[in-house]
Scaffold this motif. Structure first.
Motif, PDB file in Angstrom:
ATOM      1  N   LEU A  22     -45.187 -78.790 -15.113  1.00 35.35           N
ATOM      2  CA  LEU A  22     -44.933 -77.356 -15.257  1.00 35.35           C
ATOM      3  C   LEU A  22     -46.068 -76.543 -14.646  1.00 35.35           C
ATOM      4  O   LEU A  22     -45.842 -75.559 -13.952  1.00 35.35           O
ATOM      5  CB  LEU A  22     -44.759 -76.990 -16.731  1.00 35.35           C
ATOM      6  CG  LEU A  22     -43.415 -77.389 -17.337  1.00 35.35           C
ATOM      7  CD1 LEU A  22     -43.439 -77.187 -18.844  1.00 35.35           C
ATOM      8  CD2 LEU A  22     -42.288 -76.584 -16.714  1.00 35.35           C
ATOM      9  N   GLU A  23     -47.283 -76.992 -14.903  1.00 36.37           N
ATOM     10  CA  GLU A  23     -48.444 -76.289 -14.363  1.00 36.37           C
ATOM     11  C   GLU A  23     -48.413 -76.324 -12.848  1.00 36.37           C
ATOM     12  O   GLU A  23     -48.573 -75.300 -12.172  1.00 36.37           O
ATOM     13  CB  GLU A  23     -49.715 -76.960 -14.894  1.00 36.37           C
ATOM     14  CG  GLU A  23     -50.995 -76.278 -14.461  1.00 36.37           C
ATOM     15  CD  GLU A  23     -52.201 -77.050 -14.950  1.00 36.37           C
ATOM     16  OE1 GLU A  23     -53.034 -76.440 -15.644  1.00 36.37           O
ATOM     17  OE2 GLU A  23     -52.312 -78.244 -14.639  1.00 36.37           O
ATOM     18  N   TYR A  24     -48.172 -77.500 -12.311  1.00 32.46           N
ATOM     19  CA  TYR A  24     -48.120 -77.642 -10.857  1.00 32.46           C
ATOM     20  C   TYR A  24     -47.010 -76.792 -10.264  1.00 32.46           C
ATOM     21  O   TYR A  24     -47.185 -76.135  -9.231  1.00 32.46           O
ATOM     22  CB  TYR A  24     -47.920 -79.109 -10.477  1.00 32.46           C
ATOM     23  CG  TYR A  24     -47.743 -79.305  -8.995  1.00 32.46           C
ATOM     24  CD1 TYR A  24     -46.493 -79.631  -8.463  1.00 32.46           C
ATOM     25  CD2 TYR A  24     -48.807 -79.125  -8.122  1.00 32.46           C
ATOM     26  CE1 TYR A  24     -46.326 -79.777  -7.100  1.00 32.46           C
ATOM     27  CE2 TYR A  24     -48.643 -79.269  -6.762  1.00 32.46           C
ATOM     28  CZ  TYR A  24     -47.412 -79.598  -6.250  1.00 32.46           C
ATOM     29  OH  TYR A  24     -47.239 -79.739  -4.901  1.00 32.46           O
ATOM     30  N   GLU A  25     -45.887 -76.756 -10.935  1.00 32.86           N
ATOM     31  CA  GLU A  25     -44.745 -75.984 -10.436  1.00 32.86           C
ATOM     32  C   GLU A  25     -45.094 -74.508 -10.324  1.00 32.86           C
ATOM     33  O   GLU A  25     -44.712 -73.828  -9.367  1.00 32.86           O
ATOM     34  CB  GLU A  25     -43.545 -76.160 -11.355  1.00 32.86           C
ATOM     35  CG  GLU A  25     -42.250 -75.623 -10.742  1.00 32.86           C
ATOM     36  CD  GLU A  25     -41.032 -76.008 -11.554  1.00 32.86           C
ATOM     37  OE1 GLU A  25     -41.123 -75.948 -12.797  1.00 32.86           O
ATOM     38  OE2 GLU A  25     -40.016 -76.367 -10.945  1.00 32.86           O
ATOM     39  N   GLN A  26     -45.829 -73.996 -11.286  1.00 37.59           N
ATOM     40  CA  GLN A  26     -46.200 -72.596 -11.240  1.00 37.59           C
ATOM     41  C   GLN A  26     -47.129 -72.301 -10.072  1.00 37.59           C
ATOM     42  O   GLN A  26     -47.015 -71.274  -9.416  1.00 37.59           O
ATOM     43  CB  GLN A  26     -46.845 -72.177 -12.560  1.00 37.59           C
ATOM     44  CG  GLN A  26     -45.815 -72.137 -13.666  1.00 37.59           C
ATOM     45  CD  GLN A  26     -46.392 -71.685 -14.974  1.00 37.59           C
ATOM     46  OE1 GLN A  26     -47.444 -72.143 -15.378  1.00 37.59           O
ATOM     47  NE2 GLN A  26     -45.711 -70.779 -15.636  1.00 37.59           N
ATOM     48  N   PHE A  27     -48.042 -73.220  -9.806  1.00 44.38           N
ATOM     49  CA  PHE A  27     -48.928 -73.007  -8.663  1.00 44.38           C
ATOM     50  C   PHE A  27     -48.169 -73.149  -7.354  1.00 44.38           C
ATOM     51  O   PHE A  27     -48.496 -72.489  -6.363  1.00 44.38           O
ATOM     52  CB  PHE A  27     -50.125 -73.952  -8.712  1.00 44.38           C
ATOM     53  CG  PHE A  27     -51.166 -73.516  -9.704  1.00 44.38           C
ATOM     54  CD1 PHE A  27     -51.433 -74.267 -10.827  1.00 44.38           C
ATOM     55  CD2 PHE A  27     -51.855 -72.329  -9.515  1.00 44.38           C
ATOM     56  CE1 PHE A  27     -52.373 -73.842 -11.754  1.00 44.38           C
ATOM     57  CE2 PHE A  27     -52.806 -71.899 -10.432  1.00 44.38           C
ATOM     58  CZ  PHE A  27     -53.058 -72.655 -11.561  1.00 44.38           C
ATOM     59  N   LYS A  28     -47.166 -73.990  -7.353  1.00 40.38           N
ATOM     60  CA  LYS A  28     -46.323 -74.106  -6.167  1.00 40.38           C
ATOM     61  C   LYS A  28     -45.646 -72.779  -5.885  1.00 40.38           C
ATOM     62  O   LYS A  28     -45.525 -72.344  -4.740  1.00 40.38           O
ATOM     63  CB  LYS A  28     -45.231 -75.172  -6.393  1.00 40.38           C
ATOM     64  CG  LYS A  28     -45.264 -76.319  -5.417  1.00 40.38           C
ATOM     65  CD  LYS A  28     -44.245 -77.366  -5.785  1.00 40.38           C
ATOM     66  CE  LYS A  28     -42.891 -77.107  -5.147  1.00 40.38           C
ATOM     67  NZ  LYS A  28     -42.636 -78.014  -4.030  1.00 40.38           N
ATOM     68  N   PRO A  64     -47.580 -86.839  -5.490  1.00 43.68           N
ATOM     69  CA  PRO A  64     -46.677 -87.408  -6.496  1.00 43.68           C
ATOM     70  C   PRO A  64     -46.068 -86.368  -7.428  1.00 43.68           C
ATOM     71  O   PRO A  64     -44.902 -86.491  -7.812  1.00 43.68           O
ATOM     72  CB  PRO A  64     -47.562 -88.399  -7.258  1.00 43.68           C
ATOM     73  CG  PRO A  64     -48.960 -88.061  -6.910  1.00 43.68           C
ATOM     74  CD  PRO A  64     -48.931 -87.437  -5.573  1.00 43.68           C
ATOM     75  N   LEU A  65     -46.840 -85.348  -7.778  1.00 40.71           N
ATOM     76  CA  LEU A  65     -46.295 -84.328  -8.680  1.00 40.71           C
ATOM     77  C   LEU A  65     -45.164 -83.577  -7.997  1.00 40.71           C
ATOM     78  O   LEU A  65     -44.139 -83.262  -8.619  1.00 40.71           O
ATOM     79  CB  LEU A  65     -47.399 -83.338  -9.105  1.00 40.71           C
ATOM     80  CG  LEU A  65     -48.438 -83.876 -10.078  1.00 40.71           C
ATOM     81  CD1 LEU A  65     -49.522 -82.835 -10.324  1.00 40.71           C
ATOM     82  CD2 LEU A  65     -47.796 -84.275 -11.397  1.00 40.71           C
ATOM     83  N   ASP A  66     -45.369 -83.293  -6.723  1.00 38.42           N
ATOM     84  CA  ASP A  66     -44.352 -82.599  -5.948  1.00 38.42           C
ATOM     85  C   ASP A  66     -43.079 -83.428  -5.903  1.00 38.42           C
ATOM     86  O   ASP A  66     -41.970 -82.917  -6.101  1.00 38.42           O
ATOM     87  CB  ASP A  66     -44.896 -82.345  -4.530  1.00 38.42           C
ATOM     88  CG  ASP A  66     -44.115 -81.278  -3.793  1.00 38.42           C
ATOM     89  OD1 ASP A  66     -44.340 -81.112  -2.581  1.00 38.42           O
ATOM     90  OD2 ASP A  66     -43.281 -80.602  -4.439  1.00 38.42           O
ATOM     91  N   ARG A  77     -48.305 -81.247 -16.997  1.00 37.96           N
ATOM     92  CA  ARG A  77     -48.854 -81.298 -15.637  1.00 37.96           C
ATOM     93  C   ARG A  77     -47.823 -80.811 -14.623  1.00 37.96           C
ATOM     94  O   ARG A  77     -48.153 -80.081 -13.685  1.00 37.96           O
ATOM     95  CB  ARG A  77     -49.252 -82.736 -15.284  1.00 37.96           C
ATOM     96  CG  ARG A  77     -50.396 -83.283 -16.067  1.00 37.96           C
ATOM     97  CD  ARG A  77     -51.713 -82.705 -15.609  1.00 37.96           C
ATOM     98  NE  ARG A  77     -51.915 -82.954 -14.186  1.00 37.96           N
ATOM     99  CZ  ARG A  77     -52.275 -84.121 -13.663  1.00 37.96           C
ATOM    100  NH1 ARG A  77     -52.475 -85.160 -14.460  1.00 37.96           N
ATOM    101  NH2 ARG A  77     -52.416 -84.270 -12.382  1.00 37.96           N
ATOM    102  N   LEU A 125     -55.390 -89.285 -17.766  1.00 34.42           N
ATOM    103  CA  LEU A 125     -55.008 -87.891 -17.646  1.00 34.42           C
ATOM    104  C   LEU A 125     -53.610 -87.695 -18.205  1.00 34.42           C
ATOM    105  O   LEU A 125     -53.302 -86.675 -18.778  1.00 34.42           O
ATOM    106  CB  LEU A 125     -55.052 -87.468 -16.180  1.00 34.42           C
ATOM    107  CG  LEU A 125     -56.455 -87.358 -15.600  1.00 34.42           C
ATOM    108  CD1 LEU A 125     -56.376 -87.163 -14.099  1.00 34.42           C
ATOM    109  CD2 LEU A 125     -57.191 -86.214 -16.243  1.00 34.42           C
TER     110      LEU A 125
END
Lengths: 243, 195
Positions: free
Chosen positions: A101-107, A13-15, A99, A89
């Motif tokens: 932005l954080e996920y995007e950086q790990f992507k 979902p974040l993606d 959440r 959460l």
């Protein structure tokens, strides 16, 4: 927006949300919750059927988004009402933003790793691929064997036992931990070594397997035995030590 | 001593035949009167020589050790001549999970799932099976969940010298979170603690 949408293309979902925000050039620092929720739901509605286990995550996010949207519409005083504060959460748009932005950086890091992997696959070391084989690692160990490898070996023993039908019904022998420890210690004296699977030979009952395994761990802890796995993913050896 | 081969030959031979990638320090300790700096210089000279004569080999540094490897340009031919194929490349999910573990280690499964927004059980098993991550301990608190970290093999797999070779990302503070050590510090703490 009539194109076939495929949820499998998204890692979760974040993606998907990230994609919706970025492709529509929405401001991630001022996410229009109502708009993004509607788009997300529309997307889900059009999506091809997803496997059950993956669909759950997408729907949980849908619920989260709807909750955020509802909160935006309600006057502030009404939302935190009767103390039914379940742990969430993502409870505010700021949470969602963080959440994402954080996920995007790990992507992004994952992208770099993927490229690095691609380059590394073109390079080979002496006699074998340096990337995949033979590299000794400093594993977290029980004795000298990694926790994961040990558990894997034990599960294999349990699987094998499950498949073997009991040859004959032996009387129910009481399985006692202390006795089992003694038995193993006697069997594997200083300098003796046996293969991990050999230790469980002939045992069929789950309880017996488990008690034997626990006895083994205890003896390793006490220092009477040590474990060794010279080949990665290979045979595990149980070796007696002089006390 | 008369008859002793030149240092470059000795270093080249050691790097070729060592059991695992030797560090400059390890190489230096084998040769009397030679420092790590001298070793590094020798390796540079060797690489220049290889390049000058169009060699298909080069010495690279991975996981704080040196390896003699084939040049990537020769990749297609080397792959063709080798019997064993390569395992499939990692999935996007595995790469993302690996990224999270690399930066946030030690980290629990729940923490990884929170960041990626999806379940990671199957991916964790893949990474464990490939020896790219390992269990490094248990977290405090209810259930005492397992903590994961990357291995040395993770570094060699991606051709990294250390975790510090990973990109810092747009804003390193955001990525690392407040008060957490950088990937390099984490790695040092783990490898030192593990020996």
């Amino acid at each position: 927006m009539d194109y076939q949408v495929r949820l499998e293309l998204y890692e979760g979902p974040l993606d998907l949300l990230l994609h919706l925000i970025r492709s529509r050039e929405l401001d991630i620092y001022e996410i229009p919750i109502a708009e993004i929720t509607d788009q997300y739901l529309a997307f889900l509605a059009q999506a091809d059927a997803l496997s059950l286990d993956r669909a759950g995550e997408f729907f949980l996010m849908a619920a989260t988004l709807m909750r955020l949207k509802a909160r935006q519409l309600l006057p502030r005083s009404e939302e935190l009402g009767d103390g039914e504060e379940e742990e969430e959460l993502i409870s505010t748009p700021e949470d969602l933003q963080a959440r994402l932005l954080e996920y995007e950086q790990f992507k992004e890091v994952a992208q770099h790793l993927g490229e690095a992997e691609g380059r590394a696959r073109e390079v080979f070391g002496r006699g074998y691929n340096l990337n995949f084989l033979g590299e000794e690692t400093l594993e977290d160990r029980i004795g000298d064997v990694g926790l994961y490898e040990l558990m894997k070996a034990f599960f294999q023993v349990m699987e094998r036992a499950k498949r073997e039908p009991p040859v004959h019904e032996v009387e129910q022998v009481e399985v006692n931990l202390e006795e089992r420890i003694r038995l193993i210690r006697d069997r594997i004296g200083a300098g003796t070594r046996i293969a991990f699977s050999e230790l469980f030979e002939g045992m069929v009952r789950r309880l017996e397997l488990i008690v034997t395994f626990v006895a083994l761990l205890e003896l390793v802890r006490l220092g009477s035995l040590r474990l060794d796995q010279p080949e990665p993913m290979g045979e595990i050896w149980v070796i007696g030590k002089a006390q | 001593m008369a008859g002793s081969p030149p240092l470059s030959a000795i270093v080249e031979a050691m790097i070729f035949a060592a059991d695992r990638p030797p560090s400059a320090r390890q190489l230096a300790s084998q040769v009397e009167g030679i420092s790590s700096a001298a070793i590094r210089q020798t390796i540079e000279v060797l690489n220049r020589e290889y390049k000058a004569r169009g060699s298909g080999l080069e010495i690279v540094e991975v996981a704080q050790g040196y390896r003699l490897v084939t040049r990537p340009e020769c990749g297609p031919w080397v792959k063709a001549i080798r019997a064993s194929g390569l395992p499939p490349p990692l999935s996007q999910a595995a790469l993302e999970t690996g990224a999270v573990i690399a930066y946030r280690q030690p980290v629990t499964r729940a923490q990884i799932e929170e960041i990626r927004g999806v379940q990671v059980e199957t991916v964790l098993r893949t990474l464990l099976d490939r020896g790219l991550i390992r269990v490094v301990g248990r977290a405090e608190g209810p259930g005492r969940p397992l903590l994961y970290g990357t291995t040395d093999r993770f570094l060699t797999y991606f051709g990294l010298r250390s975790l510090e070779d990973l990109p810092p990302g747009r804003e390193i503070e955001d990525l690392l979170g407040e008060g957490e050590a950088g990937p390099g510090e984490m790695a040092r703490a783990l490898t030192e603690g593990g020996s």
